[in-house]
Design an enzyme around this catalytic site. Sequence first.
Site, PDB file in Angstrom:
ATOM      1  N   ASN A  12       0.874  -1.184   0.000  1.00  0.00           N
ATOM      2  CA  ASN A  12       0.000   0.000   0.000  1.00  0.00           C
ATOM      3  C   ASN A  12       0.904   1.225   0.000  1.00  0.00           C
ATOM      4  OD1 ASN A  12      -1.806   2.055   0.461  1.00  0.00           O
ATOM      5  ND2 ASN A  12      -2.371   1.405   2.533  1.00  0.00           N
ATOM      6  N   TRP A  13       0.972   1.862  -1.149  1.00  0.00           N
ATOM      7  CA  TRP A  13       1.906   2.998  -1.293  1.00  0.00           C
ATOM      8  C   TRP A  13       1.400   4.280  -0.639  1.00  0.00           C
ATOM      9  CZ3 TRP A  13       3.724   2.561  -7.143  1.00  0.00           C
ATOM     10  CH2 TRP A  13       4.672   1.535  -7.234  1.00  0.00           C
ATOM     11  N   GLU A 101      -6.482   5.028   8.204  1.00  0.00           N
ATOM     12  CA  GLU A 101      -6.229   6.448   7.899  1.00  0.00           C
ATOM     13  C   GLU A 101      -7.485   7.100   7.324  1.00  0.00           C
ATOM     14  OE1 GLU A 101      -2.635   5.729   5.668  1.00  0.00           O
ATOM     15  OE2 GLU A 101      -1.680   5.138   7.547  1.00  0.00           O
ATOM     16  N   GLY A 177       2.953   2.204  10.965  1.00  0.00           N
ATOM     17  CA  GLY A 177       3.958   3.259  10.875  1.00  0.00           C
ATOM     18  C   GLY A 177       4.708   3.530  12.168  1.00  0.00           C
ATOM     19  N   GLY A 238       2.915  -1.198   4.213  1.00  0.00           N
ATOM     20  CA  GLY A 238       2.990   0.234   3.931  1.00  0.00           C
ATOM     21  C   GLY A 238       4.411   0.643   3.579  1.00  0.00           C
ATOM     22  N   GLY A 239       5.082   1.282   4.532  1.00  0.00           N
ATOM     23  CA  GLY A 239       6.413   1.866   4.297  1.00  0.00           C
ATOM     24  C   GLY A 239       7.405   0.937   3.606  1.00  0.00           C
TER      25      GLY A 239
END
Length: 262
Positions: A12-13, A101, A177, A238-239
């Site tokens: 997931n960018w 988010e 995150g 994610g990251g």
Amino acid sequence: MVAKRSCIIIGNWKMHKTIEEAEAFVNGLLTSYSPSDHKKIGLAVPYTAIYPLRQLVSSSSILSIGAQNMNDASEGAFTGEIAGTMLKEAGAEFVILGHSERRRLYAEDNACINKKMKRAIETGLRPILCVGETEEELASRQTEKVIELQLREGLKDLNAIDLRDLVIAYEPVWAIGTGNPASPAVAQATHQFCRRIIANLLSLEFAEQTVIQYGGSINAANAQILLAQSDIDGLLIGGASLSLATFLHIINQHYAKLSPEE
Ligand code: 13P
């Protein structure tokens, strides 16, 4: 015997990568990754990158391209929003819905996410429904209650046929995150709980087939131990998915050791 669930690893960018950067990443991925099976990796990219990336991958079909959100309406006066049909036309195959988010920063509640689920399914987009508790909910032992509600309301009025392509992503908000993932044991227990709720809502057989991904502070060092848990069927990264080297490392580590039919 029940067929083994497939494993799906998706990056997931979020709001990262221009078209140029996205194309460079995918070109690199296509040259360095040649799996024996397809469609088990995906990238949830910014809207602008969906069409150009589909042009790049269409001949190889090595990976799925998807979106990170959509509106629940089919079209209309909703400035700045995007419809499922537009994503589908651009080449998206799946859409992430209910990411924390979106819930936290854009006030999306379970009812709103349920409407989006229905629209995504009607449009032919594979829905990835995110669930997970916040740090406060964890501290006050609300995890199960919160997740049960997210599943119950997010999947409301949808049946096993509607949901045949459903993917659930368990993403504890406190792990996203932060560099602090859920431990394999905690993640496994929560995935088992999700599966139990899905069994109650649909059927045991359906729940046994449902892919449940884990997301939150995954990196090259912890991915394999999480994937080794029996109820963890994939990752939403994610990251660590922004770096081609790290993403490749994670998928190669995992898929290289599987037989072609797994
Ligand atoms: P991180 O992997 O950066 O913690 O993000 C997880 C996530 O939100 C994936 O959807």
